[in-house]
Design a protein around this motif. Sequence first.
Motif, PDB file in Angstrom:
ATOM      1  N   THR A  12      10.180   1.406  -4.345  1.00 14.14           N
ATOM      2  CA  THR A  12      10.601   2.885  -3.731  1.00 14.14           C
ATOM      3  C   THR A  12      10.243   3.818  -2.377  1.00 14.14           C
ATOM      4  O   THR A  12      11.830   4.305  -2.388  1.00 14.14           O
ATOM      5  N   CYS A  13       8.939   4.198  -2.896  1.00 12.37           N
ATOM      6  CA  CYS A  13       8.422   4.534  -1.607  1.00 12.37           C
ATOM      7  C   CYS A  13       9.416   3.960  -0.877  1.00 12.37           C
ATOM      8  O   CYS A  13       9.513   4.808   0.639  1.00 12.37           O
ATOM      9  N   ALA A  14       8.229   3.129  -0.050  1.00 16.08           N
ATOM     10  CA  ALA A  14       9.205   1.620   1.268  1.00 16.08           C
ATOM     11  C   ALA A  14      10.877   2.698   1.047  1.00 16.08           C
ATOM     12  O   ALA A  14      11.667   2.642   2.586  1.00 16.08           O
ATOM     13  N   LYS A  15      11.797   2.532   0.020  1.00 18.40           N
ATOM     14  CA  LYS A  15      13.188   2.907   0.513  1.00 18.40           C
ATOM     15  C   LYS A  15      13.412   3.674   1.304  1.00 18.40           C
ATOM     16  O   LYS A  15      14.490   3.902   1.425  1.00 18.40           O
ATOM     17  N   ALA A  16      12.256   4.747   0.883  1.00 19.10           N
ATOM     18  CA  ALA A  16      12.215   6.002   1.110  1.00 19.10           C
ATOM     19  C   ALA A  16      12.054   6.638   2.668  1.00 19.10           C
ATOM     20  O   ALA A  16      11.825   7.441   2.793  1.00 19.10           O
ATOM     21  N   GLY A  17      10.931   5.209   3.303  1.00 19.08           N
ATOM     22  CA  GLY A  17      11.387   5.392   4.346  1.00 19.08           C
ATOM     23  C   GLY A  17       9.609   5.873   4.478  1.00 19.08           C
ATOM     24  O   GLY A  17       9.200   5.973   5.394  1.00 19.08           O
ATOM     25  N   LEU A  18       8.843   5.972   3.395  1.00 20.09           N
ATOM     26  CA  LEU A  18       7.400   6.037   3.538  1.00 20.09           C
ATOM     27  C   LEU A  18       6.246   4.559   3.847  1.00 20.09           C
ATOM     28  O   LEU A  18       6.905   3.722   3.454  1.00 20.09           O
ATOM     29  N   LYS A  19       5.279   5.173   5.068  1.00 20.53           N
ATOM     30  CA  LYS A  19       5.276   3.839   4.892  1.00 20.53           C
ATOM     31  C   LYS A  19       4.049   3.634   3.646  1.00 20.53           C
ATOM     32  O   LYS A  19       2.992   4.370   3.745  1.00 20.53           O
ATOM     33  N   VAL A  20       3.751   1.954   2.971  1.00 15.21           N
ATOM     34  CA  VAL A  20       3.450   2.299   1.899  1.00 15.21           C
ATOM     35  C   VAL A  20       2.089   0.946   2.080  1.00 15.21           C
ATOM     36  O   VAL A  20       2.620  -0.032   2.888  1.00 15.21           O
TER      37      VAL A  20
END
Length: 574
Positions: A24-32
């Motif tokens: 879900t964080c990656a879907k928000a464009g965050l680098k995970v």
Amino acid sequence: MAQTETCDVLVIGSGAGALTSAVTCAKAGLKVLVTEKAGQFGGTTATSGGVLWVPGSRHAKALGARLGVQDDGNLVRAYLRHETGNCYDEARIEAYLEHAPRMVDYLEDHTEVKFYPMEFPDYHPETEGGSRIRSVGTMDYDAGKMGELMKTLKGELPQTLFLGLAIGSTLEMKQFLAAGRSPMAMAYVIRRMARHFMDLALKGSSQRIVRGRALIARLARTAHDLGVPFWLNAPAQRLIREGDRVAGAEILRDGKPVRVLARHAVVLGAGGFPRDKDRRARQYPGHARTMEPVTPAPVTNVGDGIRMAEEVGAQFNADLLQPAAWLPTSRLPGAVDQNGVWPHLTDRNKPGFIMVLPDGRRFANESAPYHDLVPAMLDAFERRGADRAFLIGDDRAIRRWGMGFVRPFPIPKGRYLRNGYLTRAATPEALARKLGIDAEALAQTIRDFSRHAAEGRDPEFHRGESAYDRYQGDENHGPNPALGPLDKGPYFAVRIYPGEIGTYKGLKTDEHSRVIGQGGQPIAGLYAAGNDQSNVFGGSYPGAGATIGPAVTFGWIAARDIARQAGREVPGGA
Ligand SMILES: Cc1cc2nc3c(=O)[nH]c(=O)nc-3n(C[C@H](O)[C@H](O)[C@H](O)COP(=O)(O)OP(=O)(O)OC[C@H]3O[C@@H](n4cnc5c(N)ncnc54)[C@H](O)[C@@H]3O)c2cc1C
């Protein structure tokens, strides 16, 4: 000087809670970045049933409409108030009821994850607000879609495979168990096994990924498509603080320390403390406090997430009804890890089995939910001065259902008799003498139980009265699917332990999955998901999927809060 890496969000662990946050964080464009202590990803979740308890999901609504079963938030609240008693956590339960159905929609619409509806009674279906439409299962997944990821996807518990095949849903299990008596079930099993052997011949392994492993596979596929790296054999060792905020963690990677700095957040998903002997000694009741863990949870789940959070001032919430999600287990002699432990989910509740203590008497309704049975066992240990329990079945029962590691007829059971896992004797008295059980009392218990079972009742412990008990029994057996006499020798016994599927006590978190510090405020930058969080249901077990439902939901909630704090578009909408 340790190497330093930077990301937006560091996710510690790779079970359901952790991977849902990562995706879900990656879907928000965050680098995970996901870091996992074991050599394979998936944790307990990969070996689980993959069932989630999600009242009000789109699947529950469709199933309810089909079955004519009404459900709404007030019924669920009433039910949870009964289940959780004084541990009703209003803010987190409200967050759960609002977000769990949204999480299902989001994952199904934006990731590889897909669920199916299950008609499965809540664990106390007769309690006010109880229902039978609230659980969802994870759809099978095709190994062909996993590519290289397949090599590091954690496998099922090997002991639960049948000739290398992982049996999927509860319904599929029923087909397998009915195969000896029903031509339709036999036809199903033949088709299923034929496909399995075809996979083995052509691809070298089964191509159908099922249950909790399918949930992990689906999340991992999505994570990799979004470019999220998984570090394996890479335990997080301690959190890094900058001022009053958590800014990353030190990780041991390839034997070398790496400082991973996380610009926005660290999410703990290290699976609670089922293998942390010291914390168990402090938090468990009675005999469970001092015994060796006999749990199917992985050996890596030693409470690292909770410990690391405590080191930076987090609160541990010990104020729950139960410290763990309990499960009766048995163990092969000499077992060293989860592969030698049997989760007694589906045999003890079948006709022809009972459980007794060394005094030869029963102590509980053997068909009760696992989370109820173990506290009754621990309580009986205290009151009756015991430290062991036995599952006892007659020849008909063990042939029909198997018994722990022992498979139904015609699979031979000789090795389990030889290695001491299984004990056999011609009569109840002889069985009792072999095991140090009071022989007269056991014979009397079996006579009494059998007489009543033949009439379909259990005056002592009311087994078979709940819809839950009957669901877990044999639907083709009468007059009561949960009750059958033990009257066909020889008789068999397996020693049963008070085990757990995971722990419930854990880090105190709020309705955004933020970890709460000693001062009562969230610790900036620190979130927890899965069993690192203290259980949202106050240590109760309302229905099938009551740990993975919260793991995934609060993993999703954490990611949404992280995205919001980072000024990103919030996945699933505001
Ligand atoms: C046989 C069985 C069936 C079950 N069926 C169900 C079911 O159908 N529904 C349900 O709700 N529950 C079920 N459960 C319980 C459920 O599987 C667990 O409660 C749940 O999966 C826990 O999820 P988690 O994300 O907290 O942890 P896990 O899935 O256990 O993942 C934690 C991961 O963190 C890793 N880790 C630990 N320490 C570190 C560290 N220092 N650094 C990096 N990584 C670390 C571990 O190696 C592990 O891979 C079942 C359990 C069992 C055993």
